[in-house]
Design an enzyme around this catalytic site. Structure first.
Site, PDB file in Angstrom:
ATOM      1  N   GLY A   1      24.281  -0.837  14.838  1.00  0.00           N
ATOM      2  CA  GLY A   1      23.210  -0.749  14.136  1.00  0.00           C
ATOM      3  C   GLY A   1      22.723   0.738  14.199  1.00  0.00           C
ATOM      4  O   GLY A   1      21.404   0.885  14.067  1.00  0.00           O
TER       5      GLY A   1
ATOM      6  N   GLN B   1      16.664   1.787  11.449  1.00  0.00           N
ATOM      7  CA  GLN B   1      15.286   2.310  11.709  1.00  0.00           C
ATOM      8  C   GLN B   1      15.308   2.744  13.356  1.00  0.00           C
ATOM      9  O   GLN B   1      15.008   3.936  13.763  1.00  0.00           O
ATOM     10  CB  GLN B   1      14.206   1.711  11.345  1.00  0.00           C
ATOM     11  CG  GLN B   1      12.869   2.396  11.590  1.00  0.00           C
ATOM     12  CD  GLN B   1      11.611   1.258  11.656  1.00  0.00           C
ATOM     13  OE1 GLN B   1      11.923   0.084  11.740  1.00  0.00           O
ATOM     14  NE2 GLN B   1      10.413   1.666  11.387  1.00  0.00           N
TER      15      GLN B   1
ATOM     16  N   ARG C   1      27.874  -0.140   6.938  1.00  0.00           N
ATOM     17  CA  ARG C   1      28.525   0.420   5.663  1.00  0.00           C
ATOM     18  C   ARG C   1      27.876   1.834   5.596  1.00  0.00           C
ATOM     19  O   ARG C   1      28.533   2.777   5.120  1.00  0.00           O
ATOM     20  CB  ARG C   1      28.202  -0.437   4.682  1.00  0.00           C
ATOM     21  CG  ARG C   1      29.318  -1.239   4.232  1.00  0.00           C
ATOM     22  CD  ARG C   1      29.110  -1.917   2.623  1.00  0.00           C
ATOM     23  NE  ARG C   1      27.993  -2.718   2.541  1.00  0.00           N
ATOM     24  CZ  ARG C   1      28.093  -4.099   2.538  1.00  0.00           C
ATOM     25  NH1 ARG C   1      29.191  -4.788   2.711  1.00  0.00           N
ATOM     26  NH2 ARG C   1      26.956  -5.024   2.416  1.00  0.00           N
TER      27      ARG C   1
ATOM     28  N   TYR D   1      15.170 -15.485  10.208  1.00  0.00           N
ATOM     29  CA  TYR D   1      15.014 -14.455  10.945  1.00  0.00           C
ATOM     30  C   TYR D   1      14.662 -14.990  12.221  1.00  0.00           C
ATOM     31  O   TYR D   1      15.155 -14.660  13.400  1.00  0.00           O
ATOM     32  CB  TYR D   1      14.413 -13.175  10.508  1.00  0.00           C
ATOM     33  CG  TYR D   1      14.036 -12.096  11.290  1.00  0.00           C
ATOM     34  CD1 TYR D   1      15.143 -11.365  11.649  1.00  0.00           C
ATOM     35  CD2 TYR D   1      12.881 -11.786  11.926  1.00  0.00           C
ATOM     36  CE1 TYR D   1      15.072 -10.075  12.636  1.00  0.00           C
ATOM     37  CE2 TYR D   1      12.684 -10.575  12.530  1.00  0.00           C
ATOM     38  CZ  TYR D   1      13.619  -9.727  13.145  1.00  0.00           C
ATOM     39  OH  TYR D   1      13.618  -8.694  13.789  1.00  0.00           O
TER      40      TYR D   1
ATOM     41  N   LYS E   1      16.042 -15.457  16.038  1.00  0.00           N
ATOM     42  CA  LYS E   1      15.483 -14.542  17.196  1.00  0.00           C
ATOM     43  C   LYS E   1      15.269 -15.427  18.253  1.00  0.00           C
ATOM     44  O   LYS E   1      15.618 -14.995  19.710  1.00  0.00           O
ATOM     45  CB  LYS E   1      14.476 -13.705  16.964  1.00  0.00           C
ATOM     46  CG  LYS E   1      14.802 -12.465  16.032  1.00  0.00           C
ATOM     47  CD  LYS E   1      15.599 -11.519  16.804  1.00  0.00           C
ATOM     48  CE  LYS E   1      16.311 -10.525  16.024  1.00  0.00           C
ATOM     49  NZ  LYS E   1      17.200  -9.684  16.878  1.00  0.00           N
TER      50      LYS E   1
ATOM     51  N   ILE F   1       7.705  -1.680  13.892  1.00  0.00           N
ATOM     52  CA  ILE F   1       8.052  -0.362  14.513  1.00  0.00           C
ATOM     53  C   ILE F   1       7.651   0.720  13.326  1.00  0.00           C
ATOM     54  O   ILE F   1       8.177   0.683  12.146  1.00  0.00           O
ATOM     55  CB  ILE F   1       9.461  -0.260  14.893  1.00  0.00           C
ATOM     56  CG1 ILE F   1       9.721  -1.168  16.176  1.00  0.00           C
ATOM     57  CG2 ILE F   1       9.614   1.209  15.745  1.00  0.00           C
ATOM     58  CD1 ILE F   1       8.786  -1.182  17.286  1.00  0.00           C
TER      59      ILE F   1
HETATM   60  N1  SER Z   1       9.869  -5.488  11.785  1.00  0.00           N
HETATM   61  C1  SER Z   1      10.569  -6.811  11.814  1.00  0.00           C
HETATM   62  C2  SER Z   1      10.338  -7.291  10.300  1.00  0.00           C
HETATM   63  O1  SER Z   1       9.369  -7.594   9.789  1.00  0.00           O
HETATM   64  C3  SER Z   1      10.040  -7.686  12.653  1.00  0.00           C
HETATM   65  O2  SER Z   1      10.859  -7.926  13.712  1.00  0.00           O
HETATM   66  O3  SER Z   1      11.041  -8.515  10.117  1.00  0.00           O
END
Ligand code: SER
Length: 325
Positions: free
Chosen positions: A13, A17, A41, A148, A152, A178
Site C-alpha cells: 500500500g 495516503q 495498480r 471495514y 479490523k 489521518i
Molecule cells: N480513516 C479511516 C476511514 O475513514 C478510519 O480508519 O475509513
C-alpha cells in the site's frame, strides 16, 4: 521473544495516503535500497519511484507477495494495503478479500520465512455504537457495524494470535483519521478532514459529508509517522499489547475545523450535506484513551488543531501557488 534486526523492508500500500509518506520516512532512516515500495495498480509518483525499488503486487494473491518477498529477501513488512470504511460499505466482498485474505497472506508469508517484525494497522473503526465514545478505553466493546470494522477486529485478533502461537513479532495501532498534505486518502469516512483543506485553498468553499457537530479522533501525518516508527523500534519486552494499541492525536468537530480554517481564510464557507458516511462516523468514538501506548512505548502526540491547521494551509497554499495542487 527473540529480537531480530530489521534489514530489508517491504511496504504494501505504498502509493496510499500513509504508505507514501511512511515509505519516504523509512528510506531516510534505513536507506532507499533497503525499503521496497509496493502497490496494487496505481503507479508511484516520481519521489517514490526514484528513491528506491518499486514492485506491483496484490496482497490477496499470495504468490505475487511471495515473489517480491523472496526477490529482495524481505525480513520486515509494513502492511499498509487496505480497503477503507466507505469503500468497504460499497464493496464489502472486496474489503473482506483485501483486508482479511491479504492480511492472512502477509502473516503466513512472514511466519514461514521467520521474519523479524510486522506492522499491521487497525483503526478506530474497530469500535462500534455500543463502545463508550468519550475516552474510549484500550480494553472495551469491539462490535463494529461496518465491514471495514469487522475486518479490523478480526485482523487485530489474528495478529495477536500469531504473536502468541508462533512468536511472530506483529505490532499495530488503531489509527485515528489521518490528515495529510501529500497524498489524498481514498474511500474513508474521515476523508472530509483532508478534503476541506484542499477545497478551502482552491475554492474557499466545501460541502462536508458529515454534520457540523460530528467529532472524530484524528491525527496529523507527522505524528502518525512518528508513532509508527516508535512502536516498531520499541523494545519488545516492554510491550504488553501488540497489534491493537489505542492511539490518540486530537479530536474536533467538523464545525471546529471549519472555524479554525476561517481564522486563516476569513472568506471560507463550509456547508453540510450528510450522506451514508454520517452513520459510520456516528458509530465511532469521539476521543480515545491511549494510556497503554504512552506507558508501553512512550507515545505522546505533538500536533493540536491550531498547529496542524497552520501547517496544512501553508503546505497546500505553496502547492497551489506552484500549480501542483
Ligand atoms: N480513516 C479511516 C476511514 O475513514 C478510519 O480508519 O475509513
Amino acid at each position: 521473544m527473540s529480537v531480530k534486526e530489521m534489514k530489508r523492508i517491504l511496504v504494501t500500500g505504498a502509493v496510499g495516503q500513509i504508505g507514501s509518506e511512511l515509505t519516504m520516512a523509512l528510506r531516510a532512516r534505513y536507506g532507499g535500497e533497503n525499503v521496497v515500495a509496493s502497490g496494487h495498480r496505481t503507479a508511484p509518483g516520481p519521489e517514490l519511484r526514484d528513491s528506491g525499488p518499486f514492485e506491483f503486487l496484490n496482497v490477496s494473491q499470495r504468490e505475487t507477495l511471495e515473489a517480491v518477498v523472496d526477490k529482495y529477501a524481505i525480513d520486515t513488512i509494513y502492511h499498509m494495503a487496505a480497503i477503507l470504511s466507505a469503500t468497504g460499505e460499497e464493496r464489502p466482498h472486496l474489503a473482506w478479500d483485501v483486508n482479511i485474505n491479504g492480511l492472512y497472506n502477509v502473516l503466513e508469508v512472514a511466519r514461514e520465512r521467520e521474519m523479524a517484525r510486522l506492522f499491521c494497522p487497525s483503526s478506530i473503526a474497530a469500535f462500534g455504537p455500543e463502545t463508550p465514545q468519550i475516552d474510549t478505553p484500550q480494553e472495551t466493546v469491539l462490535r463494529p457495524t461496518t465491514m471495514y470494522g469487522v475486518t479490523k477486529v478480526a485482523g487485530e485478533l489474528l495478529c495477536n494470535y500469531y504473536v502468541k502461537r508462533f512468536g511472530l513479532d506483529v505490532r499495530g495501532v488503531r489509527y485515528p483519521g489521518i490528515i495529510s498534505s501529500e497524498t489524498l486518502p481514498g474511500g474513508g469516512t474521515t476523508d472530509y478532514a483532508v478534503a476541506i483543506f484542499y477545497e478551502a485553498i482552491k475554492h474557499r468553499r466545501y460541502t462536508c459529508f458529515v454534520r457540523e457537530d460530528t467529532v472524530l479522533p484524528m491525527m496529523y501525518m507527522p505524528d502518525c509517522i512518528r508513532a509508527t516508527l516508535m512502536l516498531m523500534e520499541a523494545d519488545v519486552d516492554q510491550l504488553v499489547h501488540h497489534a491493537d494499541f489505542n492511539l490518540a492525536g486530537l479530536s474536533f468537530s467538523a464545525g471546529e475545523l471549519a472555524a479554525e480554517i476561517q481564522k486563516h481564510l476569513p472568506d471560507f464557507v463550509c456547508e453540510y450535506a450528510p450522506d451514508f458516511r454520517q452513520q459510520i462516523a456516528d458509530s465511532w468514538p469521539r476521543t480515545i484513551d491511549d494510556s497503554a501506548a504512552r506507558a508501553e512505548w512512550g507515545w505522546q502526540p505533538q500536533y493540536g488543531l491550531a498547529e496542524m491547521t497552520t501547517d496544512m494551509l501553508e503546505k497546500l497554499g505553496q502547492k497551489h501557488a506552484e500549480g501542483t495542487l
